[in-house]
Design a protein around this motif. Structure first.
Motif, PDB file in Angstrom:
ATOM      1  N   ARG A   2       0.823  -1.211   0.000  1.00 57.50           N
ATOM      2  CA  ARG A   2       0.000   0.000   0.000  1.00 57.50           C
ATOM      3  C   ARG A   2       0.860   1.266   0.000  1.00 57.50           C
ATOM      4  NH1 ARG A   2      -5.319  -0.640   0.306  1.00 57.50           N
ATOM      5  NH2 ARG A   2      -6.178  -2.618   1.071  1.00 57.50           N
ATOM      6  N   TYR A   3       2.041   1.192   0.601  1.00 55.69           N
ATOM      7  CA  TYR A   3       2.936   2.350   0.565  1.00 55.69           C
ATOM      8  C   TYR A   3       3.265   2.721  -0.877  1.00 55.69           C
ATOM      9  CZ  TYR A   3       7.098   5.225   0.894  1.00 55.69           C
ATOM     10  OH  TYR A   3       8.001   6.254   0.737  1.00 55.69           O
ATOM     11  N   ILE A   4       3.590   1.726  -1.682  1.00 57.65           N
ATOM     12  CA  ILE A   4       3.942   1.976  -3.082  1.00 57.65           C
ATOM     13  C   ILE A   4       2.746   2.519  -3.844  1.00 57.65           C
ATOM     14  CG2 ILE A   4       4.788   0.918  -5.211  1.00 57.65           C
ATOM     15  CD1 ILE A   4       6.003  -1.297  -3.361  1.00 57.65           C
ATOM     16  N   LEU A   5       1.588   1.924  -3.615  1.00 59.90           N
ATOM     17  CA  LEU A   5       0.388   2.338  -4.331  1.00 59.90           C
ATOM     18  C   LEU A   5      -0.107   3.710  -3.906  1.00 59.90           C
ATOM     19  CD1 LEU A   5      -1.532  -1.062  -4.415  1.00 59.90           C
ATOM     20  CD2 LEU A   5      -0.470   0.123  -6.349  1.00 59.90           C
ATOM     21  N   SER A   6       0.426   4.231  -2.811  1.00 62.85           N
ATOM     22  CA  SER A   6       0.060   5.576  -2.374  1.00 62.85           C
ATOM     23  C   SER A   6       0.720   6.657  -3.216  1.00 62.85           C
ATOM     24  CB  SER A   6       0.429   5.778  -0.893  1.00 62.85           C
ATOM     25  OG  SER A   6      -0.306   4.898  -0.075  1.00 62.85           O
ATOM     26  N   ASN A   7       1.680   6.256  -4.060  1.00 64.67           N
ATOM     27  CA  ASN A   7       2.350   7.221  -4.934  1.00 64.67           C
ATOM     28  C   ASN A   7       1.617   7.244  -6.282  1.00 64.67           C
ATOM     29  OD1 ASN A   7       4.230   8.545  -6.766  1.00 64.67           O
ATOM     30  ND2 ASN A   7       5.751   8.302  -5.137  1.00 64.67           N
ATOM     31  N   PRO A   8       1.078   8.394  -6.687  1.00 69.89           N
ATOM     32  CA  PRO A   8       0.292   8.470  -7.922  1.00 69.89           C
ATOM     33  C   PRO A   8       1.097   8.234  -9.189  1.00 69.89           C
ATOM     34  CG  PRO A   8       0.673  10.663  -7.025  1.00 69.89           C
ATOM     35  CD  PRO A   8       1.138   9.698  -5.984  1.00 69.89           C
ATOM     36  N   ALA A   9       2.429   8.279  -9.112  1.00 70.15           N
ATOM     37  CA  ALA A   9       3.259   8.038 -10.298  1.00 70.15           C
ATOM     38  C   ALA A   9       3.284   6.565 -10.675  1.00 70.15           C
ATOM     39  CB  ALA A   9       4.686   8.527 -10.057  1.00 70.15           C
ATOM     40  N   VAL A  10       2.971   5.702  -9.726  1.00 73.53           N
ATOM     41  CA  VAL A  10       3.037   4.252  -9.944  1.00 73.53           C
ATOM     42  C   VAL A  10       1.828   3.782 -10.749  1.00 73.53           C
ATOM     43  CG1 VAL A  10       2.963   2.006  -8.787  1.00 73.53           C
ATOM     44  CG2 VAL A  10       4.399   3.850  -7.870  1.00 73.53           C
ATOM     45  N   SER A  11       2.087   2.964 -11.768  1.00 67.79           N
ATOM     46  CA  SER A  11       1.009   2.392 -12.576  1.00 67.79           C
ATOM     47  C   SER A  11       0.590   1.024 -12.051  1.00 67.79           C
ATOM     48  CB  SER A  11       1.446   2.252 -14.037  1.00 67.79           C
ATOM     49  OG  SER A  11       1.929   3.475 -14.552  1.00 67.79           O
ATOM     50  N   THR A  12       1.564   0.169 -11.769  1.00 71.56           N
ATOM     51  CA  THR A  12       1.284  -1.177 -11.284  1.00 71.56           C
ATOM     52  C   THR A  12       2.491  -1.715 -10.545  1.00 71.56           C
ATOM     53  OG1 THR A  12       0.534  -3.408 -11.951  1.00 71.56           O
ATOM     54  CG2 THR A  12       2.079  -2.297 -13.428  1.00 71.56           C
ATOM     55  N   ILE A  13       2.258  -2.646  -9.630  1.00 66.21           N
ATOM     56  CA  ILE A  13       3.349  -3.294  -8.913  1.00 66.21           C
ATOM     57  C   ILE A  13       3.272  -4.795  -9.192  1.00 66.21           C
ATOM     58  CG2 ILE A  13       3.517  -1.530  -7.149  1.00 66.21           C
ATOM     59  CD1 ILE A  13       1.942  -3.205  -5.271  1.00 66.21           C
ATOM     60  N   ILE A  14       4.444  -5.439  -9.242  1.00 63.42           N
ATOM     61  CA  ILE A  14       4.477  -6.829  -9.719  1.00 63.42           C
ATOM     62  C   ILE A  14       5.130  -7.771  -8.703  1.00 63.42           C
ATOM     63  CG2 ILE A  14       4.298  -6.328 -12.173  1.00 63.42           C
ATOM     64  CD1 ILE A  14       7.389  -6.475 -12.314  1.00 63.42           C
ATOM     65  N   PRO A  15       4.455  -8.028  -7.589  1.00 63.75           N
ATOM     66  CA  PRO A  15       5.010  -9.015  -6.654  1.00 63.75           C
ATOM     67  C   PRO A  15       5.004 -10.400  -7.279  1.00 63.75           C
ATOM     68  CG  PRO A  15       2.754  -8.472  -6.066  1.00 63.75           C
ATOM     69  CD  PRO A  15       3.153  -7.523  -7.157  1.00 63.75           C
ATOM     70  N   GLY A  16       5.967 -11.219  -6.869  1.00 60.97           N
ATOM     71  CA  GLY A  16       5.966 -12.612  -7.298  1.00 60.97           C
ATOM     72  C   GLY A  16       4.907 -13.366  -6.508  1.00 60.97           C
ATOM     73  N   MET A  17       4.107 -14.171  -7.193  1.00 63.06           N
ATOM     74  CA  MET A  17       3.008 -14.884  -6.516  1.00 63.06           C
ATOM     75  C   MET A  17       2.924 -16.289  -7.087  1.00 63.06           C
ATOM     76  SD  MET A  17       0.131 -11.824  -6.356  1.00 63.06           S
ATOM     77  CE  MET A  17       0.128 -11.473  -8.127  1.00 63.06           C
TER      78      MET A  17
END
Length: 323
Positions: free
Chosen positions: A271-286
């Motif tokens: 959620r910290y990363i997604l709080s930055n509006p510059a970010v489009s998507t995050i890609i954790p390994g799952m």
């Protein structure tokens, strides 16, 4: 699932994407193809529509698995980004090396064609260079390759995966307007992209793909001084020496500072990363259905409260465990 625009590509991509290094069976040890396919399908069922892979992940094995799932879900729009490895095999890109040695035109086209065959698709949504040096912005004939592939409809967008912990090493490329997306390490520990890269991406409408959002496991709270890894697993190096203890202590400081339980740390970190509006998507390994269910639930467009974001700024940690 909440969706964001991937820069000037216009692609509407899920906040939580799928990082597919771990299913390629190289680097990360322990993947099972059947479980990987189930995890990919579950992610799509839960609204995930962006998958990041690379030709180098298992020499195309990751791409082949993704291709199976994409074809199975032909009625849904799933965006796939892949990466072409450098011809000279240098990871990361080294200063002073010419673009012609890493990404000559013929090599770029050959890699794109191989990825298309592995995926079983007619077009790559995003083709990225797996390493990058900003010296290459005005060098070589790689630009001709990208233009040709776009004109032929074989790729829709071009991006670069920025060298580990070198977020400023793409600022010149961004200024040229030649790139559509950048992929970068950005997390609670590695906050340096906030200094220059992310503002530049916002200014020039560049899509931002965030890798290593959980610090290769360091921000899951599951790395302890007693953790062990298969000698063939890259994490045996990443967390060698005192690093497991260092990470463990840093993670404990975060949970204490924010008054959360250890098992809440992964959600806080994403959620910290997604709080930055510059970010489009995050890609954790799952690699498991369980992790898919936990992570995709975080892509709800809510991010973190401002007071928690402010507290996490104090946990920036400048280092390079890949070195």
């Amino acid at each position: 699932m909440h969706y964001r625009t991937l820069g000037k590509t216009g692609f509407q991509v899920s906040e939580i994407g799928y990082g597919a290094w771990g299913i390629g069976q190289t680097g990360w040890i322990g993947a099972n193809d059947d479980e990987s396919l189930k995890a990919l399908q579950k992610a799509i069922d839960l609204g995930l529509n962006f998958i990041d892979t690379a030709l180098g992940y298992g020499d195309g094995h990751s791409e082949e698995l993704i291709g199976q799932v994409v074809r199975k879900n032909a009625g849904q729009r799933i965006y796939v980004a892949t990466k072409a490895p450098p011809k000279n095999g240098q990871w990361p890109a080294q200063p002073g090396v010419k673009a012609e040695e890493a990404f000559p035109k013929a090599h770029v086209i050959e890699c794109a064609e191989r990825s298309l065959r592995n995926l079983g698709t007619d077009t790559l949504d995003v083709l990225q260079f797996h390493v990058w040096s900003d010296e290459w912005a005005g060098q070589g004939d790689w630009q001709e390759a990208i233009q040709q592939l776009k004109e032929q409809g074989k790729i829709r967008a071009f991006g670069v995966s920025i060298n580990d912990h070198q977020p400023d090493n793409a600022l010149r490329l961004i200024e040229t307007g030649l790139v559509d997306t950048v992929q970068v390490i950005y997390n609670v520990f590695e906050q340096s992209p906030e200094d220059h890269l992310l503002p530049a991406c916002q200014k020039h409408n560049i899509g931002v793909i965030v890798r290593v959002p959980l610090d290769e496991g360091g921000l899951t709270g599951k790395i302890t001084p007693d953790s062990t890894f298969d000698p063939k697993d890259f994490r045996s190096h990443y967390f060698h020496g005192t690093r497991k203890s260092d990470v463990y202590n840093r993670a404990r400081r975060i949970t204490a500072d924010l008054g959360i339980a250890t098992d809440e740390l992964p959600e806080l970190a994403l959620r910290y990363i997604l709080s930055n509006p510059a970010v489009s998507t995050i890609i954790p390994g799952m690699r498991s259905v369980r992790n898919v269910e936990r992570n995709t639930a975080i892509g709800d467009g809510k991010g973190l409260p401002a007071d928690q974001v402010k507290k996490l700024k104090n946990h920036r940690w400048v280092r390079n465990f890949y070195a």
